[in-house]
Scaffold this motif. Structure first.
Motif, PDB file in Angstrom:
ATOM      1  N   SER A  41       5.624  51.686  33.126  1.00  0.00           N
ATOM      2  CA  SER A  41       6.940  51.083  32.939  1.00  0.00           C
ATOM      3  C   SER A  41       7.108  50.692  31.474  1.00  0.00           C
ATOM      4  O   SER A  41       6.137  50.311  30.811  1.00  0.00           O
ATOM      5  N   ARG A  42       8.334  50.781  30.967  1.00  0.00           N
ATOM      6  CA  ARG A  42       8.627  50.416  29.579  1.00  0.00           C
ATOM      7  C   ARG A  42       9.920  49.600  29.564  1.00  0.00           C
ATOM      8  O   ARG A  42      10.823  49.831  30.365  1.00  0.00           O
ATOM      9  N   TYR A  43      10.000  48.661  28.606  1.00  0.00           N
ATOM     10  CA  TYR A  43      11.148  47.763  28.537  1.00  0.00           C
ATOM     11  C   TYR A  43      11.611  47.579  27.098  1.00  0.00           C
ATOM     12  O   TYR A  43      10.805  47.651  26.169  1.00  0.00           O
ATOM     13  N   ASP A  44      12.898  47.315  26.950  1.00  0.00           N
ATOM     14  CA  ASP A  44      13.482  47.026  25.636  1.00  0.00           C
ATOM     15  C   ASP A  44      13.472  45.533  25.340  1.00  0.00           C
ATOM     16  O   ASP A  44      13.545  45.134  24.186  1.00  0.00           O
ATOM     17  N   LEU A  45      13.409  44.719  26.383  1.00  0.00           N
ATOM     18  CA  LEU A  45      13.430  43.270  26.234  1.00  0.00           C
ATOM     19  C   LEU A  45      12.522  42.653  27.287  1.00  0.00           C
ATOM     20  O   LEU A  45      12.618  42.988  28.469  1.00  0.00           O
ATOM     21  N   ILE A  46      11.663  41.754  26.840  1.00  0.00           N
ATOM     22  CA  ILE A  46      10.826  40.984  27.766  1.00  0.00           C
ATOM     23  C   ILE A  46      10.961  39.520  27.381  1.00  0.00           C
ATOM     24  O   ILE A  46      10.779  39.152  26.218  1.00  0.00           O
ATOM     25  N   TYR A  47      11.288  38.706  28.366  1.00  0.00           N
ATOM     26  CA  TYR A  47      11.468  37.265  28.179  1.00  0.00           C
ATOM     27  C   TYR A  47      10.330  36.564  28.912  1.00  0.00           C
ATOM     28  O   TYR A  47      10.201  36.695  30.132  1.00  0.00           O
ATOM     29  N   VAL A  48       9.488  35.871  28.166  1.00  0.00           N
ATOM     30  CA  VAL A  48       8.328  35.185  28.738  1.00  0.00           C
ATOM     31  C   VAL A  48       8.674  33.710  28.932  1.00  0.00           C
ATOM     32  O   VAL A  48       8.925  32.993  27.957  1.00  0.00           O
ATOM     33  N   ASP A  49       8.708  33.273  30.176  1.00  0.00           N
ATOM     34  CA  ASP A  49       8.998  31.880  30.504  1.00  0.00           C
ATOM     35  C   ASP A  49       8.285  31.556  31.802  1.00  0.00           C
ATOM     36  O   ASP A  49       8.830  31.691  32.879  1.00  0.00           O
ATOM     37  N   GLY A  50       7.039  31.179  31.686  1.00  0.00           N
ATOM     38  CA  GLY A  50       6.271  30.930  32.899  1.00  0.00           C
ATOM     39  C   GLY A  50       5.407  29.711  32.760  1.00  0.00           C
ATOM     40  O   GLY A  50       5.838  28.674  32.261  1.00  0.00           O
ATOM     41  N   SER A  64       2.840  42.219  27.829  1.00  0.00           N
ATOM     42  CA  SER A  64       4.183  42.474  27.304  1.00  0.00           C
ATOM     43  C   SER A  64       4.127  43.332  26.047  1.00  0.00           C
ATOM     44  O   SER A  64       4.978  44.204  25.847  1.00  0.00           O
ATOM     45  N   ALA A  65       3.121  43.110  25.214  1.00  0.00           N
ATOM     46  CA  ALA A  65       2.972  43.897  23.986  1.00  0.00           C
ATOM     47  C   ALA A  65       2.808  45.375  24.309  1.00  0.00           C
ATOM     48  O   ALA A  65       3.224  46.240  23.531  1.00  0.00           O
ATOM     49  N   ARG A  66       2.245  45.694  25.440  1.00  0.00           N
ATOM     50  CA  ARG A  66       2.018  47.081  25.827  1.00  0.00           C
ATOM     51  C   ARG A  66       3.173  47.662  26.641  1.00  0.00           C
ATOM     52  O   ARG A  66       3.343  48.875  26.710  1.00  0.00           O
ATOM     53  N   ASP A  71      10.683  48.808  18.728  1.00  0.00           N
ATOM     54  CA  ASP A  71      11.941  48.111  18.418  1.00  0.00           C
ATOM     55  C   ASP A  71      12.377  47.160  19.531  1.00  0.00           C
ATOM     56  O   ASP A  71      13.411  46.525  19.431  1.00  0.00           O
ATOM     57  N   GLY A  72      11.594  47.071  20.608  1.00  0.00           N
ATOM     58  CA  GLY A  72      11.914  46.144  21.689  1.00  0.00           C
ATOM     59  C   GLY A  72      11.698  44.704  21.249  1.00  0.00           C
ATOM     60  O   GLY A  72      10.985  44.425  20.292  1.00  0.00           O
ATOM     61  N   MET A  73      12.316  43.795  21.979  1.00  0.00           N
ATOM     62  CA  MET A  73      12.254  42.373  21.652  1.00  0.00           C
ATOM     63  C   MET A  73      11.433  41.617  22.692  1.00  0.00           C
ATOM     64  O   MET A  73      11.613  41.805  23.893  1.00  0.00           O
ATOM     65  N   LEU A  74      10.556  40.769  22.185  1.00  0.00           N
ATOM     66  CA  LEU A  74       9.752  39.872  23.008  1.00  0.00           C
ATOM     67  C   LEU A  74      10.224  38.461  22.699  1.00  0.00           C
ATOM     68  O   LEU A  74      10.131  38.008  21.555  1.00  0.00           O
ATOM     69  N   ILE A  75      10.766  37.779  23.695  1.00  0.00           N
ATOM     70  CA  ILE A  75      11.266  36.419  23.520  1.00  0.00           C
ATOM     71  C   ILE A  75      10.379  35.493  24.345  1.00  0.00           C
ATOM     72  O   ILE A  75      10.159  35.732  25.538  1.00  0.00           O
ATOM     73  N   ILE A  76       9.866  34.465  23.697  1.00  0.00           N
ATOM     74  CA  ILE A  76       8.926  33.545  24.335  1.00  0.00           C
ATOM     75  C   ILE A  76       9.554  32.166  24.393  1.00  0.00           C
ATOM     76  O   ILE A  76       9.977  31.625  23.371  1.00  0.00           O
ATOM     77  N   ASP A  77       9.607  31.591  25.572  1.00  0.00           N
ATOM     78  CA  ASP A  77      10.185  30.266  25.779  1.00  0.00           C
ATOM     79  C   ASP A  77       9.075  29.218  25.804  1.00  0.00           C
ATOM     80  O   ASP A  77       7.900  29.534  25.920  1.00  0.00           O
ATOM     81  N   ASP A  78       9.473  27.968  25.697  1.00  0.00           N
ATOM     82  CA  ASP A  78       8.570  26.809  25.791  1.00  0.00           C
ATOM     83  C   ASP A  78       7.550  26.762  24.656  1.00  0.00           C
ATOM     84  O   ASP A  78       6.432  26.286  24.834  1.00  0.00           O
ATOM     85  N   CYS A  79       7.929  27.248  23.487  1.00  0.00           N
ATOM     86  CA  CYS A  79       7.002  27.316  22.349  1.00  0.00           C
ATOM     87  C   CYS A  79       6.680  25.961  21.739  1.00  0.00           C
ATOM     88  O   CYS A  79       5.802  25.869  20.881  1.00  0.00           O
ATOM     89  N   PHE A 130      10.157  38.112  18.725  1.00  0.00           N
ATOM     90  CA  PHE A 130       9.366  39.079  17.975  1.00  0.00           C
ATOM     91  C   PHE A 130       9.873  40.483  18.294  1.00  0.00           C
ATOM     92  O   PHE A 130      10.176  40.784  19.448  1.00  0.00           O
ATOM     93  N   GLN A 131       9.935  41.314  17.262  1.00  0.00           N
ATOM     94  CA  GLN A 131      10.317  42.713  17.456  1.00  0.00           C
ATOM     95  C   GLN A 131       9.077  43.577  17.327  1.00  0.00           C
ATOM     96  O   GLN A 131       8.277  43.395  16.391  1.00  0.00           O
ATOM     97  N   LYS A 132       8.940  44.535  18.224  1.00  0.00           N
ATOM     98  CA  LYS A 132       7.786  45.424  18.197  1.00  0.00           C
ATOM     99  C   LYS A 132       8.026  46.528  17.175  1.00  0.00           C
ATOM    100  O   LYS A 132       9.029  47.238  17.242  1.00  0.00           O
ATOM    101  N   ASN A 133       7.086  46.679  16.249  1.00  0.00           N
ATOM    102  CA  ASN A 133       7.217  47.658  15.180  1.00  0.00           C
ATOM    103  C   ASN A 133       6.344  48.887  15.374  1.00  0.00           C
ATOM    104  O   ASN A 133       6.617  49.933  14.791  1.00  0.00           O
ATOM    105  N   ALA A 134       5.277  48.754  16.119  1.00  0.00           N
ATOM    106  CA  ALA A 134       4.335  49.860  16.302  1.00  0.00           C
ATOM    107  C   ALA A 134       3.662  49.722  17.660  1.00  0.00           C
ATOM    108  O   ALA A 134       3.630  48.646  18.240  1.00  0.00           O
ATOM    109  N   GLU A 135       3.128  50.851  18.136  1.00  0.00           N
ATOM    110  CA  GLU A 135       2.465  50.855  19.432  1.00  0.00           C
ATOM    111  C   GLU A 135       1.125  50.117  19.362  1.00  0.00           C
ATOM    112  O   GLU A 135       0.360  50.308  18.430  1.00  0.00           O
TER     113      GLU A 135
END
Length: 138
Positions: A41-50, A64-66, A71-79, A130-135
């Motif tokens: 599975s692959r995603y353009d946006l992952i929101y981490v809130d757990g 999530s990094a994998r 160019d996908g976005m990783l958004i992390i909540d509760d930082c 965070f935006q993913k720039n490389a695999e």
């Protein structure tokens, strides 16, 4: 969603007309994310809130990094939580070749609550993006 929150997020997603862009997996992310990775599975946006436990946030970031597309976005909540902060610090140090932190300020309304503005001035932020720039390898 069902057990603790009365499906409130699901109602919001339905009301926004996003049903076709969303799949709910009602289980711990530590169990769901590896299975999604196995299915390629692959995603353009992952929101981490757990969970706020370091090991849970770390696992969410690891998988999530994998799962993210380039160019996908990783958004992390509760930082602002110390254990989430530690996991984000790990991401910055060890995933620097793969991710760059991005500002989401341009998407925030100018009339943010007073305490939010003060927290930002003090470096306390609930969200990090965070935006993913490389695999990611390995």
């Amino acid at each position: 969603q069902s057990k603790y929150w009365g499906k409130s997020a699901l109602r919001s997603i339905r009301e926004a007309g996003l049903d076709n862009h969303f799949t709910l997996h009602e289980d711990f992310s530590a169990f769901v994310l590896p299975n999604l990775l196995k299915r390629n599975s692959r995603y353009d946006l992952i929101y981490v809130d757990g969970s706020h436990a370091f090991e849970n946030v770390f696992l969410d970031l690891f998988f999530s990094a994998r799962l993210l597309e380039i160019d996908g976005m990783l958004i992390i909540d509760d930082c602002s939580h110390p254990q989430a902060t530690k996991a984000v610090r790990y991401l910055r140090r060890n995933y620097a070749p793969f991710f760059s932190e991005v500002s989401y300020r341009k998407y925030q309304p100018p009339d943010r609550p007073f305490f939010n503005r003060i927290g930002n001035k003090l470096g306390i932020r609930q969200l990090r993006a965070f935006q993913k720039n490389a695999e990611v390898r390995g």
